[in-house]
Design a protein around this motif. Sequence first.
Motif, PDB file in Angstrom:
ATOM      1  N   GLY A 178     -19.274   3.632  -6.612  1.00 29.28           N
ATOM      2  CA  GLY A 178     -19.277   3.219  -5.223  1.00 29.28           C
ATOM      3  C   GLY A 178     -18.327   2.099  -4.876  1.00 29.28           C
ATOM      4  N   ASN A 179     -17.602   1.573  -5.849  1.00 30.14           N
ATOM      5  CA  ASN A 179     -16.643   0.503  -5.588  1.00 30.14           C
ATOM      6  C   ASN A 179     -15.393   1.059  -4.916  1.00 30.14           C
ATOM      7  OD1 ASN A 179     -15.585  -2.231  -5.876  1.00 30.14           O
ATOM      8  ND2 ASN A 179     -14.201  -1.338  -7.397  1.00 30.14           N
ATOM      9  N   ALA A 180     -15.018   0.470  -3.798  1.00 28.39           N
ATOM     10  CA  ALA A 180     -13.853   0.916  -3.051  1.00 28.39           C
ATOM     11  C   ALA A 180     -12.715  -0.078  -3.176  1.00 28.39           C
ATOM     12  CB  ALA A 180     -14.202   1.113  -1.581  1.00 28.39           C
ATOM     13  N   LEU A 181     -11.497   0.441  -3.277  1.00 28.20           N
ATOM     14  CA  LEU A 181     -10.280  -0.353  -3.367  1.00 28.20           C
ATOM     15  C   LEU A 181      -9.345   0.041  -2.240  1.00 28.20           C
ATOM     16  CD1 LEU A 181      -9.591   0.031  -7.206  1.00 28.20           C
ATOM     17  CD2 LEU A 181     -10.702  -1.898  -6.077  1.00 28.20           C
ATOM     18  N   TYR A 182      -8.553  -0.925  -1.765  1.00 31.01           N
ATOM     19  CA  TYR A 182      -7.640  -0.691  -0.652  1.00 31.01           C
ATOM     20  C   TYR A 182      -6.289  -1.335  -0.904  1.00 31.01           C
ATOM     21  CZ  TYR A 182     -12.136   0.061   1.645  1.00 31.01           C
ATOM     22  OH  TYR A 182     -13.403   0.492   1.965  1.00 31.01           O
ATOM     23  N   ARG A 183      -5.237  -0.680  -0.438  1.00 30.09           N
ATOM     24  CA  ARG A 183      -3.926  -1.304  -0.441  1.00 30.09           C
ATOM     25  C   ARG A 183      -3.933  -2.510   0.487  1.00 30.09           C
ATOM     26  NH1 ARG A 183       0.674   1.877  -1.666  1.00 30.09           N
ATOM     27  NH2 ARG A 183       0.339   2.731  -3.771  1.00 30.09           N
ATOM     28  N   ASP A 184      -3.099  -3.501   0.156  1.00 32.49           N
ATOM     29  CA  ASP A 184      -3.083  -4.742   0.919  1.00 32.49           C
ATOM     30  C   ASP A 184      -2.805  -4.525   2.404  1.00 32.49           C
ATOM     31  OD1 ASP A 184      -1.626  -6.881  -1.666  1.00 32.49           O
ATOM     32  OD2 ASP A 184      -3.693  -6.278  -1.287  1.00 32.49           O
ATOM     33  N   PHE A 192      -5.040   9.608   0.246  1.00 32.34           N
ATOM     34  CA  PHE A 192      -3.596   9.465   0.231  1.00 32.34           C
ATOM     35  C   PHE A 192      -3.047   9.590   1.641  1.00 32.34           C
ATOM     36  CE2 PHE A 192      -4.450  10.528  -4.116  1.00 32.34           C
ATOM     37  CZ  PHE A 192      -3.402  10.005  -4.861  1.00 32.34           C
ATOM     38  N   HIS A 193      -1.929   8.929   1.870  1.00 35.72           N
ATOM     39  CA  HIS A 193      -1.205   9.041   3.125  1.00 35.72           C
ATOM     40  C   HIS A 193       0.226   9.470   2.839  1.00 35.72           C
ATOM     41  CE1 HIS A 193       1.380   6.960   6.288  1.00 35.72           C
ATOM     42  NE2 HIS A 193       0.796   7.961   6.928  1.00 35.72           N
ATOM     43  N   GLN A 194       0.700  10.426   3.611  1.00 38.93           N
ATOM     44  CA  GLN A 194       2.089  10.853   3.496  1.00 38.93           C
ATOM     45  C   GLN A 194       2.739  10.818   4.872  1.00 38.93           C
ATOM     46  OE1 GLN A 194       2.809  14.718   1.689  1.00 38.93           O
ATOM     47  NE2 GLN A 194       4.822  14.009   0.999  1.00 38.93           N
ATOM     48  N   ALA A 195       3.599   9.834   5.064  1.00 38.87           N
ATOM     49  CA  ALA A 195       4.368   9.744   6.291  1.00 38.87           C
ATOM     50  C   ALA A 195       5.533  10.719   6.222  1.00 38.87           C
ATOM     51  CB  ALA A 195       4.882   8.316   6.487  1.00 38.87           C
ATOM     52  N   PRO A 196       6.051  11.146   7.374  1.00 35.48           N
ATOM     53  CA  PRO A 196       7.172  12.087   7.360  1.00 35.48           C
ATOM     54  C   PRO A 196       8.344  11.575   6.540  1.00 35.48           C
ATOM     55  CG  PRO A 196       6.275  11.905   9.564  1.00 35.48           C
ATOM     56  CD  PRO A 196       5.599  10.842   8.739  1.00 35.48           C
ATOM     57  N   GLU A 200       1.239   8.502  -0.945  1.00 33.66           N
ATOM     58  CA  GLU A 200       0.806   7.262  -1.559  1.00 33.66           C
ATOM     59  C   GLU A 200      -0.691   7.039  -1.387  1.00 33.66           C
ATOM     60  OE1 GLU A 200       4.813   4.527  -1.089  1.00 33.66           O
ATOM     61  OE2 GLU A 200       3.195   4.313   0.379  1.00 33.66           O
ATOM     62  N   VAL A 201      -1.288   6.394  -2.378  1.00 34.67           N
ATOM     63  CA  VAL A 201      -2.700   6.032  -2.296  1.00 34.67           C
ATOM     64  C   VAL A 201      -2.901   4.995  -1.202  1.00 34.67           C
ATOM     65  CG1 VAL A 201      -4.622   4.951  -3.499  1.00 34.67           C
ATOM     66  CG2 VAL A 201      -3.131   6.537  -4.719  1.00 34.67           C
ATOM     67  N   VAL A 202      -3.874   5.227  -0.345  1.00 38.70           N
ATOM     68  CA  VAL A 202      -4.294   4.258   0.654  1.00 38.70           C
ATOM     69  C   VAL A 202      -5.475   3.452   0.132  1.00 38.70           C
ATOM     70  CG1 VAL A 202      -5.257   3.946   2.958  1.00 38.70           C
ATOM     71  CG2 VAL A 202      -3.455   5.643   2.565  1.00 38.70           C
TER      72      VAL A 202
END
Length: 125
Positions: free
Chosen positions: A55-61, A37-41, A46-48
């Motif tokens: 082992g399957n990895a998913l990423y935000r666009d 997760f990433h949390q900006a100030p 939010e999930v990154v």
Amino acid sequence: QVQLVESGGGLVQPGGSLRLSCGTSGFRLDHYALAWFHQAPGKEREVVGCISSNGNALYRDHVKGRFTISRDLARSAVDLQLNGLKVEESGVYYCATHLGPKCYLSDYAPQYDYWGQGAQVTVSS
């Protein structure tokens, strides 16, 4: 006892790279998914991206092609490679698990039961 500990945060210039690591204990990464997760100030956490037990990895666009999640079962760790960092990607990065085998980009923070302490990433020129 489930524990997660992030490491590797720091200060980088825009376009720079950083590698974060999430050390885990108390559960098996080939049984349960782990999300970053990433949390900006001032913003929501939010999930990154995430990696499921298979082992399957998913990423935000907006990070796809720049961020990479990898798993090392021998050391019970999941790494997040951050490339081409942008200023808006500053903030705290957390690893978390809900002790389920699957994860989705639609996941949100309250679904996760176990969290690391967070790693601060600052992207600034």
